[in-house]
Design a protein around this motif. Structure first.
Motif, mmCIF file in Angstrom:
data_model
loop_
_atom_site.group_PDB
_atom_site.id
_atom_site.type_symbol
_atom_site.label_atom_id
_atom_site.label_comp_id
_atom_site.label_asym_id
_atom_site.label_seq_id
_atom_site.Cartn_x
_atom_site.Cartn_y
_atom_site.Cartn_z
ATOM 1 N N ARG A 111 0.832 -1.204 0.000
ATOM 2 C CA ARG A 111 0.000 0.000 0.000
ATOM 3 C C ARG A 111 0.866 1.254 0.000
ATOM 4 O O ARG A 111 0.616 2.198 -0.754
ATOM 5 C CB ARG A 111 -0.932 0.011 1.216
ATOM 6 N N GLU A 112 1.903 1.266 0.813
ATOM 7 C CA GLU A 112 2.809 2.424 0.866
ATOM 8 C C GLU A 112 3.480 2.674 -0.483
ATOM 9 O O GLU A 112 3.666 3.828 -0.881
ATOM 10 C CB GLU A 112 3.851 2.229 1.958
ATOM 11 N N SER A 113 3.817 1.603 -1.201
ATOM 12 C CA SER A 113 4.446 1.795 -2.512
ATOM 13 C C SER A 113 3.464 2.423 -3.500
ATOM 14 O O SER A 113 3.854 3.263 -4.323
ATOM 15 C CB SER A 113 5.022 0.482 -3.049
ATOM 16 N N TYR A 114 2.179 2.042 -3.418
ATOM 17 C CA TYR A 114 1.166 2.687 -4.262
ATOM 18 C C TYR A 114 1.005 4.157 -3.874
ATOM 19 O O TYR A 114 0.883 5.026 -4.747
ATOM 20 C CB TYR A 114 -0.186 1.975 -4.156
ATOM 21 N N GLU A 115 1.010 4.430 -2.574
ATOM 22 C CA GLU A 115 0.869 5.820 -2.114
ATOM 23 C C GLU A 115 2.028 6.674 -2.614
ATOM 24 O O GLU A 115 1.831 7.821 -3.040
ATOM 25 C CB GLU A 115 0.780 5.861 -0.587
ATOM 26 N N GLU A 116 3.235 6.130 -2.588
ATOM 27 C CA GLU A 116 4.399 6.863 -3.093
ATOM 28 C C GLU A 116 4.322 7.033 -4.611
ATOM 29 O O GLU A 116 4.581 8.112 -5.137
ATOM 30 C CB GLU A 116 5.687 6.127 -2.713
ATOM 31 N N ARG A 117 3.961 5.966 -5.292
ATOM 32 C CA ARG A 117 3.883 6.003 -6.758
ATOM 33 C C ARG A 117 2.894 7.050 -7.235
ATOM 34 O O ARG A 117 3.177 7.798 -8.175
ATOM 35 C CB ARG A 117 3.489 4.627 -7.273
ATOM 36 N N PHE A 118 1.722 7.102 -6.603
ATOM 37 C CA PHE A 118 0.666 8.005 -7.056
ATOM 38 C C PHE A 118 0.592 9.302 -6.248
ATOM 39 O O PHE A 118 -0.271 10.135 -6.504
ATOM 40 C CB PHE A 118 -0.691 7.287 -7.024
ATOM 41 N N GLU A 119 1.489 9.433 -5.267
ATOM 42 C CA GLU A 119 1.528 10.632 -4.421
ATOM 43 C C GLU A 119 0.152 10.956 -3.847
ATOM 44 O O GLU A 119 -0.318 12.087 -3.890
ATOM 45 C CB GLU A 119 2.098 11.826 -5.192
ATOM 46 N N ALA A 120 -0.491 9.912 -3.293
ATOM 47 C CA ALA A 120 -1.825 10.040 -2.708
ATOM 48 C C ALA A 120 -2.000 8.929 -1.685
ATOM 49 O O ALA A 120 -1.302 7.914 -1.729
ATOM 50 C CB ALA A 120 -2.898 9.937 -3.784
ATOM 51 N N THR A 121 -2.938 9.132 -0.764
ATOM 52 C CA THR A 121 -3.213 8.098 0.242
ATOM 53 C C THR A 121 -4.514 7.352 -0.022
ATOM 54 O O THR A 121 -4.824 6.396 0.675
ATOM 55 C CB THR A 121 -3.261 8.720 1.651
ATOM 56 N N ASP A 122 -5.266 7.785 -1.016
ATOM 57 C CA ASP A 122 -6.548 7.166 -1.316
ATOM 58 C C ASP A 122 -6.635 6.889 -2.821
ATOM 59 O O ASP A 122 -6.572 7.825 -3.632
ATOM 60 C CB ASP A 122 -7.679 8.108 -0.892
ATOM 61 N N PRO A 123 -6.795 5.624 -3.208
ATOM 62 C CA PRO A 123 -6.862 5.326 -4.641
ATOM 63 C C PRO A 123 -8.053 5.989 -5.340
ATOM 64 O O PRO A 123 -7.994 6.247 -6.540
ATOM 65 C CB PRO A 123 -6.965 3.797 -4.689
ATOM 66 N N ALA A 124 -9.101 6.298 -4.587
ATOM 67 C CA ALA A 124 -10.267 6.956 -5.192
ATOM 68 C C ALA A 124 -9.942 8.375 -5.650
ATOM 69 O O ALA A 124 -10.653 8.934 -6.487
ATOM 70 C CB ALA A 124 -11.429 6.972 -4.210
ATOM 71 N N SER A 125 -8.863 8.938 -5.131
ATOM 72 C CA SER A 125 -8.495 10.308 -5.505
ATOM 73 C C SER A 125 -7.578 10.354 -6.724
ATOM 74 O O SER A 125 -7.199 11.428 -7.175
ATOM 75 C CB SER A 125 -7.821 11.009 -4.325
ATOM 76 N N VAL A 126 -7.233 9.193 -7.263
ATOM 77 C CA VAL A 126 -6.301 9.110 -8.388
ATOM 78 C C VAL A 126 -7.073 8.812 -9.669
ATOM 79 O O VAL A 126 -7.904 7.909 -9.710
ATOM 80 C CB VAL A 126 -5.250 8.007 -8.128
ATOM 81 N N SER A 127 -6.774 9.569 -10.716
ATOM 82 C CA SER A 127 -7.408 9.341 -12.009
ATOM 83 C C SER A 127 -6.556 8.400 -12.845
ATOM 84 O O SER A 127 -5.348 8.584 -12.978
ATOM 85 C CB SER A 127 -7.594 10.659 -12.756
ATOM 86 N N ALA A 128 -7.209 7.427 -13.428
ATOM 87 C CA ALA A 128 -6.508 6.514 -14.331
ATOM 88 C C ALA A 128 -6.192 7.189 -15.656
ATOM 89 O O ALA A 128 -5.344 6.725 -16.405
ATOM 90 C CB ALA A 128 -7.354 5.271 -14.566
ATOM 91 N N PHE A 129 -6.852 8.294 -15.938
ATOM 92 C CA PHE A 129 -6.725 8.938 -17.240
ATOM 93 C C PHE A 129 -5.635 10.003 -17.288
ATOM 94 O O PHE A 129 -5.505 10.706 -18.277
ATOM 95 C CB PHE A 129 -8.075 9.518 -17.657
ATOM 96 N N ASP A 130 -4.845 10.092 -16.222
ATOM 97 C CA ASP A 130 -3.711 11.010 -16.208
ATOM 98 C C ASP A 130 -2.501 10.329 -16.836
ATOM 99 O O ASP A 130 -1.442 10.204 -16.226
ATOM 100 C CB ASP A 130 -3.380 11.448 -14.774
ATOM 101 N N ALA A 131 -2.655 9.875 -18.050
ATOM 102 C CA ALA A 131 -1.585 9.198 -18.774
ATOM 103 C C ALA A 131 -1.660 9.615 -20.236
ATOM 104 O O ALA A 131 -2.683 10.125 -20.699
ATOM 105 C CB ALA A 131 -1.718 7.696 -18.628
ATOM 106 N N ASP A 132 -0.565 9.363 -20.943
ATOM 107 C CA ASP A 132 -0.447 9.855 -22.313
ATOM 108 C C ASP A 132 -1.061 8.953 -23.375
ATOM 109 O O ASP A 132 -1.505 9.427 -24.408
ATOM 110 C CB ASP A 132 1.033 10.083 -22.654
ATOM 111 N N ASP A 133 -1.075 7.641 -23.143
ATOM 112 C CA ASP A 133 -1.571 6.741 -24.181
ATOM 113 C C ASP A 133 -2.451 5.648 -23.580
ATOM 114 O O ASP A 133 -2.547 5.501 -22.364
ATOM 115 C CB ASP A 133 -0.413 6.132 -24.978
ATOM 116 N N HIS A 134 -3.074 4.902 -24.481
ATOM 117 C CA HIS A 134 -4.020 3.860 -24.068
ATOM 118 C C HIS A 134 -3.372 2.831 -23.140
ATOM 119 O O HIS A 134 -3.958 2.443 -22.128
ATOM 120 C CB HIS A 134 -4.595 3.170 -25.311
ATOM 121 N N ASP A 135 -2.184 2.368 -23.471
ATOM 122 C CA ASP A 135 -1.519 1.356 -22.647
ATOM 123 C C ASP A 135 -1.223 1.891 -21.251
ATOM 124 O O ASP A 135 -1.391 1.176 -20.265
ATOM 125 C CB ASP A 135 -0.233 0.879 -23.316
ATOM 126 N N ALA A 136 -0.802 3.143 -21.165
ATOM 127 C CA ALA A 136 -0.508 3.737 -19.862
ATOM 128 C C ALA A 136 -1.783 3.904 -19.032
ATOM 129 O O ALA A 136 -1.783 3.682 -17.824
ATOM 130 C CB ALA A 136 0.201 5.074 -20.036
#
Length: 173
Positions: A111-136
């Motif tokens: 969980r801590e590695s996800y929090e560091e990766r996404f710079e957030a403590t709640d996955p609901a606050s992270v957008s999957a669409f903050d990426a450049d291409d379909h694969d990302a």
């Protein structure tokens, strides 16, 4: 060559042939995640609304389903807490307290590695669409889903630890 006939040979689905009304209602409730009117559940389970209500009320009493009977019509859905309790109880039976504590530690690190990766403590606050291409985007969606699963597993294993440490009870007897 025989021609394919898409029409079933029986008037009712296979699962209904060997299943009584209670079993059909139970099966429908297991797949019902949002509150659904009794009549709709009855239609899916191929029974009367009265029979459905009787069995749904029984499932509510057992803790398997939840109900909103304040409005009309009454609405029902599965009780996810019941199934989480069942899963935690299974974990408590199959693992030692030490194994559970170790698993929680591993999950918390994940969980801590996800929090560091996404710079957030709640996955609901992270957008999957903050990426450049379909694969990302797809990769971010999968990672966010996995992060949600890690949080759920931490909750389950913590509950299992409490059950195991308290001889099958959530709180000390």
């Amino acid at each position: 060559m025989d021609e394919f006939d898409p029409t079933p040979t029986t008037d009712e689905p296979h699962w209904q042939q060997d299943t009584d009304t209670f079993g059909r209602i139970y099966d429908v409730v297991l797949g019902t995640t949002t509150l659904t009117p009794c009549a709709e559940i009855a239609e899916i389970a191929d029974c009367s609304a009265n029979a459905a209500k009787k069995h749904l009320d029984r499932l509510v009493e057992m803790g398997i389903a939840r109900a909103d009977t304040d409005g009309q019509p009454a609405r029902y859905a599965r009780n996810d807490a019941y199934f989480e309790w069942q899963e935690a109880s299974r974990i408590a039976r199959e693992m030692t307290v030490e194994e559970i504590v170790e698993r929680v530690s591993d999950l918390e690190a994940e969980r801590e590695s996800y929090e560091e990766r996404f710079e957030a403590t709640d996955p609901a606050s992270v957008s999957a669409f903050d990426a450049d291409d379909h694969d990302a985007v797809h990769e971010r969606m999968a990672a966010i889903g996995d992060w949600h699963a890690v949080i759920r597993d931490i909750r389950l294993y913590e509950l299992a630890r409490q059950i195991s440490q308290n001889d099958g009870h959530l709180i000390p007897a």
